[in-house]
Design a protein around this motif. Structure first.
Motif, PDB file in Angstrom:
ATOM      1  N   ARG A 256      -3.123  -1.338   3.729  1.00 30.47           N
ATOM      2  CA  ARG A 256      -2.872  -2.438   3.437  1.00 30.47           C
ATOM      3  C   ARG A 256      -3.447  -3.347   2.340  1.00 30.47           C
ATOM      4  O   ARG A 256      -4.302  -2.287   1.926  1.00 30.47           O
ATOM      5  N   SER A 270      -3.882 -13.901   3.470  1.00 29.28           N
ATOM      6  CA  SER A 270      -2.967 -12.977   3.431  1.00 29.28           C
ATOM      7  C   SER A 270      -2.382 -11.683   3.624  1.00 29.28           C
ATOM      8  O   SER A 270      -3.526 -11.050   2.306  1.00 29.28           O
ATOM      9  N   TYR A 272      -0.596  -7.858   3.613  1.00 26.72           N
ATOM     10  CA  TYR A 272       0.339  -6.908   3.098  1.00 26.72           C
ATOM     11  C   TYR A 272       0.474  -5.463   3.463  1.00 26.72           C
ATOM     12  O   TYR A 272      -0.374  -4.686   3.354  1.00 26.72           O
ATOM     13  N   ASP A 273       1.558  -5.527   4.724  1.00 25.49           N
ATOM     14  CA  ASP A 273       1.494  -3.545   5.034  1.00 25.49           C
ATOM     15  C   ASP A 273       2.970  -3.689   4.042  1.00 25.49           C
ATOM     16  O   ASP A 273       3.686  -2.427   4.525  1.00 25.49           O
ATOM     17  N   ARG A 274       2.477  -3.299   2.945  1.00 24.70           N
ATOM     18  CA  ARG A 274       3.404  -3.133   1.926  1.00 24.70           C
ATOM     19  C   ARG A 274       2.328  -2.083   1.300  1.00 24.70           C
ATOM     20  O   ARG A 274       1.324  -2.611   0.989  1.00 24.70           O
ATOM     21  N   GLY A 298       6.664  -3.021   4.869  1.00 21.09           N
ATOM     22  CA  GLY A 298       6.495  -3.713   5.964  1.00 21.09           C
ATOM     23  C   GLY A 298       6.113  -4.630   6.345  1.00 21.09           C
ATOM     24  O   GLY A 298       6.751  -5.629   5.074  1.00 21.09           O
ATOM     25  N   ASP A 299       5.438  -5.776   7.234  1.00 16.74           N
ATOM     26  CA  ASP A 299       5.677  -6.961   7.793  1.00 16.74           C
ATOM     27  C   ASP A 299       4.489  -7.677   6.619  1.00 16.74           C
ATOM     28  O   ASP A 299       2.902  -7.129   6.075  1.00 16.74           O
ATOM     29  N   THR A 300       4.013  -9.049   6.810  1.00 18.05           N
ATOM     30  CA  THR A 300       2.849 -10.014   6.165  1.00 18.05           C
ATOM     31  C   THR A 300       2.332 -10.677   7.138  1.00 18.05           C
ATOM     32  O   THR A 300       3.210 -11.346   7.668  1.00 18.05           O
ATOM     33  N   TRP A 301       1.415 -11.267   7.093  1.00 16.12           N
ATOM     34  CA  TRP A 301       0.672 -11.842   8.280  1.00 16.12           C
ATOM     35  C   TRP A 301      -0.162 -13.006   7.505  1.00 16.12           C
ATOM     36  O   TRP A 301      -1.070 -11.871   6.969  1.00 16.12           O
TER      37      TRP A 301
END
Length: 372
Positions: A256, A270, A272-274, A298-301
């Protein structure tokens, strides 16, 4: 090194069951923030303000309820029975001021950077340790909810292996009269890295490039590069001349990526699962060119963070360390590691950006240095 006088140990009642007594030295830019938080703290009794500019000191004292004011540190130490001093004066004065306080048996909180040279920093740390005193660097960012969460995410392995760090700290001014932009702004980012990275900040060498387009006599724009563990890389950009203000750090991991934006109170962090992944790990350098690359989307949280003033946590940490006898989370050793990188930066700048070795921050290296 001049031998330090060994103070008499403080009575137990001075450290347990009552407020600790402290004075603030320096009523300029940062001193008022320290004084306000110490005055509001349940751990501290703010007993005096010390500054060569008495008018400035009196103005600060009046805003806090007519705290006594003195002009010199010697007068302060002769007049008031304090457990600690909080020093918010220019870096060039830190060594003399801190050493005077330590030799008088006082615990010390000192503004960044720890000192104006690594040799002075080593002596300060050694003196504090020899006399059983707390020497704490005011690396304020390390006590913010965002950076504490960053430390948790990095050290828990949530990001995976750290691949790179890219940090930007730019704004318009203030051009300092006694230090360049690296010594003014980079300690913030370096102290954060020292705090969040497993094993702390420990590069073997650094490369720095600076520019002085206004002809001020010191670099106003700078770029700092160094290696981290496992062939990761770090870049720090500092600038006094930008019309926009940015305080941002990107920490890229194998799983991440974490982005810290200190100027976005709604979403300071933030995750990022990118990222970029290799379909398989290459076994040799030759295989790297033929290994397929894939992109992970992927998602961001954004982690929920409490809102609290970091300096309140700094003064609480100082009191806790004095009472418990444990080292501060941003103690002298941390300040010394940051100082060692800053000195290497200065050497690199003098060599047109050539890589410069970073002197070890451990005290074992100090004896070897003095023996040479």
């Amino acid at each position: 090194m001049t031998a330090a006088a060994t103070p008499s140990p403080a009575p137990a009642h001075r450290q347990q069951g009552r407020k600790l007594r402290i004075a603030v030295v320096g009523a300029g830019y940062w001193g008022p923030n320290l004084a306000r938080n110490l005055q509001a703290s349940p751990d501290w009794d703010l007993v005096a303000i010390c500054d060569l500019d008495l008018a400035r000191a009196r103005k600060l004292a009046a805003s806090l309820g007519e705290i006594p004011v003195v002009e010199s540190l010697d007068e302060l130490l002769d007049t008031f029975d304090v457990d600690a001093v909080a020093i918010a004066t220019p870096a060039r004065t830190h060594y003399g001021t801190v050493m005077t306080a330590l030799r008088a048996g006082k615990h010390v909180l000192v503004e960044k950077p720890l000192a104006d040279s690594r040799a002075h920093g080593v002596e300060m740390v050694e003196t504090a340790e020899a006399n059983g005193l707390v020497l704490m660097a005011d690396h304020t960012y390390c006590y913010t909810p965002a950076v504490l969460k960053m430390q948790e995410l990095v050290q828990s392995g949530s990001l995976g292996d750290i691949l790179y760090v890219d940090s930007t700290r730019i704004n318009l001014g203030l051009v300092q009269p006694d230090v360049d932009v690296f010594w003014d702004l980079a300690p913030h980012d370096l102290s954060i890295l020292d705090f969040i990275l497993p094993g702390g900040l420990n590069p073997s060498e650094v490369s720095a490039f600076g520019a002085d387009p206004l002809g001020t006599g010191r670099d106003c724009v700078g770029h700092l590069n160094f290696r981290l563990a496992n062939d990761a890389t770090a870049h720090v950009h500092v600038n006094w001349l930008s019309p926009t203000k940015i305080r941002q750090m990107v920490i890229g991991g194998s799983q991440r990526t974490l982005v810290w934006d200190d100027l976005n109170p709604q979403q300071r962090l933030s995750v990022y699962d990118r990222g970029v992944s290799l379909d398989r790990q290459p076994q040799s350098i030759g295989e790297k060119t033929s290994t397929a690359v894939s992109y992970r989307l992927g998602d961001t949280w954004s982690p929920a963070l409490p809102e609290r003033e970091a300096l309140s946590q700094v003064v609480e940490e100082l009191a806790t360390c004095i009472r418990s006898g444990r080292p501060a989370r941003t103690g002298g050793a941390s300040g010394l590691r940051v100082l060692s990188v800053l000195e290497a930066v200065t050497r690199s700048l003098s060599r047109s950006g050539q890589a410069s070795q970073v002197e070890g921050s451990g005290l074992a290296d100090a004896g070897a240095e003095r023996a040479r």
